[in-house]
Design a protein around this motif. Structure first.
Motif, PDB file in Angstrom:
ATOM      1  N   PHE A   1       0.876  -1.166   0.000  1.00 45.63           N
ATOM      2  CA  PHE A   1       0.000   0.000   0.000  1.00 45.63           C
ATOM      3  C   PHE A   1       0.913   1.215   0.000  1.00 45.63           C
ATOM      4  CE2 PHE A   1      -2.206   3.518   2.038  1.00 45.63           C
ATOM      5  CZ  PHE A   1      -3.415   3.533   1.337  1.00 45.63           C
ATOM      6  N   SER A   2       1.018   1.868  -1.148  1.00 49.69           N
ATOM      7  CA  SER A   2       1.936   2.997  -1.319  1.00 49.69           C
ATOM      8  C   SER A   2       1.278   4.302  -0.888  1.00 49.69           C
ATOM      9  CB  SER A   2       2.379   3.100  -2.783  1.00 49.69           C
ATOM     10  OG  SER A   2       3.104   1.951  -3.175  1.00 49.69           O
ATOM     11  N   VAL A   3       1.958   5.018  -0.005  1.00 50.98           N
ATOM     12  CA  VAL A   3       1.488   6.331   0.450  1.00 50.98           C
ATOM     13  C   VAL A   3       2.055   7.397  -0.486  1.00 50.98           C
ATOM     14  CG1 VAL A   3       1.525   7.999   2.343  1.00 50.98           C
ATOM     15  CG2 VAL A   3       1.384   5.537   2.837  1.00 50.98           C
ATOM     16  N   ILE A   4       1.192   8.256  -0.980  1.00 51.03           N
ATOM     17  CA  ILE A   4       1.600   9.310  -1.907  1.00 51.03           C
ATOM     18  C   ILE A   4       1.694  10.624  -1.152  1.00 51.03           C
ATOM     19  CG2 ILE A   4       1.162  10.376  -4.145  1.00 51.03           C
ATOM     20  CD1 ILE A   4       1.431   7.317  -4.197  1.00 51.03           C
ATOM     21  N   GLY A   5       2.887  11.200  -1.100  1.00 52.77           N
ATOM     22  CA  GLY A   5       3.084  12.466  -0.393  1.00 52.77           C
ATOM     23  C   GLY A   5       2.478  13.643  -1.134  1.00 52.77           C
ATOM     24  N   ASP A   6       2.269  14.732  -0.390  1.00 55.13           N
ATOM     25  CA  ASP A   6       1.653  15.922  -0.976  1.00 55.13           C
ATOM     26  C   ASP A   6       2.500  16.499  -2.116  1.00 55.13           C
ATOM     27  OD1 ASP A   6      -0.453  15.739   0.777  1.00 55.13           O
ATOM     28  OD2 ASP A   6       0.444  17.094   2.257  1.00 55.13           O
ATOM     29  N   LYS A   7       3.835  16.526  -1.932  1.00 56.85           N
ATOM     30  CA  LYS A   7       4.689  17.095  -2.964  1.00 56.85           C
ATOM     31  C   LYS A   7       4.594  16.294  -4.249  1.00 56.85           C
ATOM     32  CE  LYS A   7       8.553  18.986  -2.365  1.00 56.85           C
ATOM     33  NZ  LYS A   7       9.983  19.283  -2.134  1.00 56.85           N
TER      34      LYS A   7
ATOM     35  N   TRP B   1      10.026  15.586 -11.947  1.00 64.14           N
ATOM     36  CA  TRP B   1      11.154  16.096 -12.725  1.00 64.14           C
ATOM     37  C   TRP B   1      11.287  17.620 -12.668  1.00 64.14           C
ATOM     38  CZ3 TRP B   1       6.931  13.518 -14.796  1.00 64.14           C
ATOM     39  CH2 TRP B   1       6.028  14.295 -15.507  1.00 64.14           C
ATOM     40  N   THR B   2      10.299  18.293 -12.091  1.00 64.08           N
ATOM     41  CA  THR B   2      10.385  19.745 -11.954  1.00 64.08           C
ATOM     42  C   THR B   2      10.957  20.168 -10.605  1.00 64.08           C
ATOM     43  OG1 THR B   2       8.128  19.957 -11.074  1.00 64.08           O
ATOM     44  CG2 THR B   2       8.388  20.006 -13.470  1.00 64.08           C
TER      45      THR B   2
ATOM     46  N   THR C   1      13.080  16.510  -5.147  1.00 66.24           N
ATOM     47  CA  THR C   1      12.434  15.219  -5.400  1.00 66.24           C
ATOM     48  C   THR C   1      13.296  14.347  -6.300  1.00 66.24           C
ATOM     49  OG1 THR C   1      10.262  16.268  -5.202  1.00 66.24           O
ATOM     50  CG2 THR C   1      10.340  14.106  -6.247  1.00 66.24           C
ATOM     51  N   LEU C   2      13.919  14.933  -7.310  1.00 64.52           N
ATOM     52  CA  LEU C   2      14.798  14.178  -8.197  1.00 64.52           C
ATOM     53  C   LEU C   2      15.977  13.593  -7.427  1.00 64.52           C
ATOM     54  CD1 LEU C   2      15.653  13.181 -10.960  1.00 64.52           C
ATOM     55  CD2 LEU C   2      16.716  15.415 -11.383  1.00 64.52           C
ATOM     56  N   ARG C   3      16.573  14.390  -6.542  1.00 62.09           N
ATOM     57  CA  ARG C   3      17.687  13.887  -5.730  1.00 62.09           C
ATOM     58  C   ARG C   3      17.229  12.754  -4.826  1.00 62.09           C
ATOM     59  NH1 ARG C   3      18.864  19.435  -5.600  1.00 62.09           N
ATOM     60  NH2 ARG C   3      17.812  19.701  -3.589  1.00 62.09           N
ATOM     61  N   LEU C   4      16.029  12.882  -4.263  1.00 66.68           N
ATOM     62  CA  LEU C   4      15.474  11.829  -3.417  1.00 66.68           C
ATOM     63  C   LEU C   4      15.301  10.533  -4.208  1.00 66.68           C
ATOM     64  CD1 LEU C   4      14.056  10.786  -0.822  1.00 66.68           C
ATOM     65  CD2 LEU C   4      11.937  11.746  -1.730  1.00 66.68           C
ATOM     66  N   LEU C   5      14.752  10.650  -5.417  1.00 68.03           N
ATOM     67  CA  LEU C   5      14.524   9.468  -6.240  1.00 68.03           C
ATOM     68  C   LEU C   5      15.835   8.812  -6.668  1.00 68.03           C
ATOM     69  CD1 LEU C   5      11.571  10.690  -8.489  1.00 68.03           C
ATOM     70  CD2 LEU C   5      11.480   9.004  -6.654  1.00 68.03           C
ATOM     71  N   LEU C   6      16.822   9.616  -7.037  1.00 66.33           N
ATOM     72  CA  LEU C   6      18.120   9.059  -7.432  1.00 66.33           C
ATOM     73  C   LEU C   6      18.784   8.355  -6.259  1.00 66.33           C
ATOM     74  CD1 LEU C   6      19.496  11.957  -9.663  1.00 66.33           C
ATOM     75  CD2 LEU C   6      18.761   9.684 -10.444  1.00 66.33           C
ATOM     76  N   SER C   7      18.698   8.969  -5.075  1.00 69.38           N
ATOM     77  CA  SER C   7      19.263   8.348  -3.891  1.00 69.38           C
ATOM     78  C   SER C   7      18.562   7.026  -3.572  1.00 69.38           C
ATOM     79  CB  SER C   7      19.150   9.300  -2.697  1.00 69.38           C
ATOM     80  OG  SER C   7      19.550   8.678  -1.503  1.00 69.38           O
TER      81      SER C   7
END
Length: 236
Positions: free
Chosen positions: A170-176, A183-184, A188-194
């Protein structure tokens, strides 16, 4: 007059150096393309909207670390999707009253059906503590609650620790995530790459372990006292 043929001592070695340079460039290109394709595959696993679990389970486990994870897990427990809830990775300084204040509408559930794990410090130890909790209760299916970007790595670790337990994400989707495309946002991009790098590392370690090549020791199950219900925690 004797004419000696011109000879440049560097000419003989230039070809091997050129071949080596081309090989290195090609290797980096393959790694770069492979990483790009893998990152796209990683992104394809991330849900963009929250979807109710496909079925009920014996228990629910929520891995702390992201906003609204615990409240969403409590809603699933209140909805009858599981018999008990494990909150894994509770900070040692937080007690039951802190959780109670943040979830005022679920006091009865906190008292009867919630266990706190204070031992886990990362996703791998989350998996070890969840395994022990599930085994103690004889649970054979679990709903896993965590952020969408964290879910792929969580499932890798939990599946490795509990291959005989059915895992329902069950994936929780954050507000951001909802408010703007990833990609904007540089953050968030740094978080995903990490997270992608950690996911790949977990996959490699687990695959090597399955081949008998354990890169780091398996985390031992903690003593029973590491898990407590909110009622017991408050009493202490």
């Amino acid at each position: 007059m004797n004419l000696q043929p011109d000879h440049n001592p560097t000419e003989g070695s230039s070809a091997p150096r050129g071949w080596l340079r081309a090989t290195i460039v090609a290797a980096f290109a393959i790694v770069f393309v492979g990483a790009g394709v893998g990152f796209v595959g990683f992104l394809s696993q991330l849900r963009a909207v929250e979807v109710s679990p496909s079925s009920k389970a014996d228990g629910i486990v929520v891995l702390t670390g992201g906003s609204s994870r615990v409240s969403d897990a409590m809603e699933l427990l209140a909805g009858g999707y599981g018999k008990r809830l494990l909150i894994s990775g509770v900070h040692p300084t937080n007690d039951a009253s802190d959780i109670s204040r943040s979830l005022p509408d679920n006091q009865s559930l906190l008292s009867c059906c919630v266990d706190l794990d204070r031992s886990a410090v990362n996703t791998r130890s989350n998996a070890a503590e969840t395994r022990r909790w599930a085994r103690e209760r004889g649970f054979k299916s679990l709903i896993v609650v965590t952020s969408n970007y964290h879910m792929p790595r969580a499932i890798v670790e939990l599946s490795h620790a509990m291959p005989d337990v059915e895992l329902i994400p069950f994936s929780v989707i954050g507000d951001k995530w909802r408010d703007e495309p990833w990609w904007t946002s540089g953050a968030t991009l740094r978080l995903l790459l990490s997270e992608y790098a950690k996911y790949v590392a977990a996959e490699v370690r687990v695959r090597l372990a399955e081949l008998g090549l354990e890169m780091s020791p398996e985390i031992a199950d903690q003593p029973t006292g590491s898990l407590r219900s909110p009622r017991t925690a408050a009493a202490n």
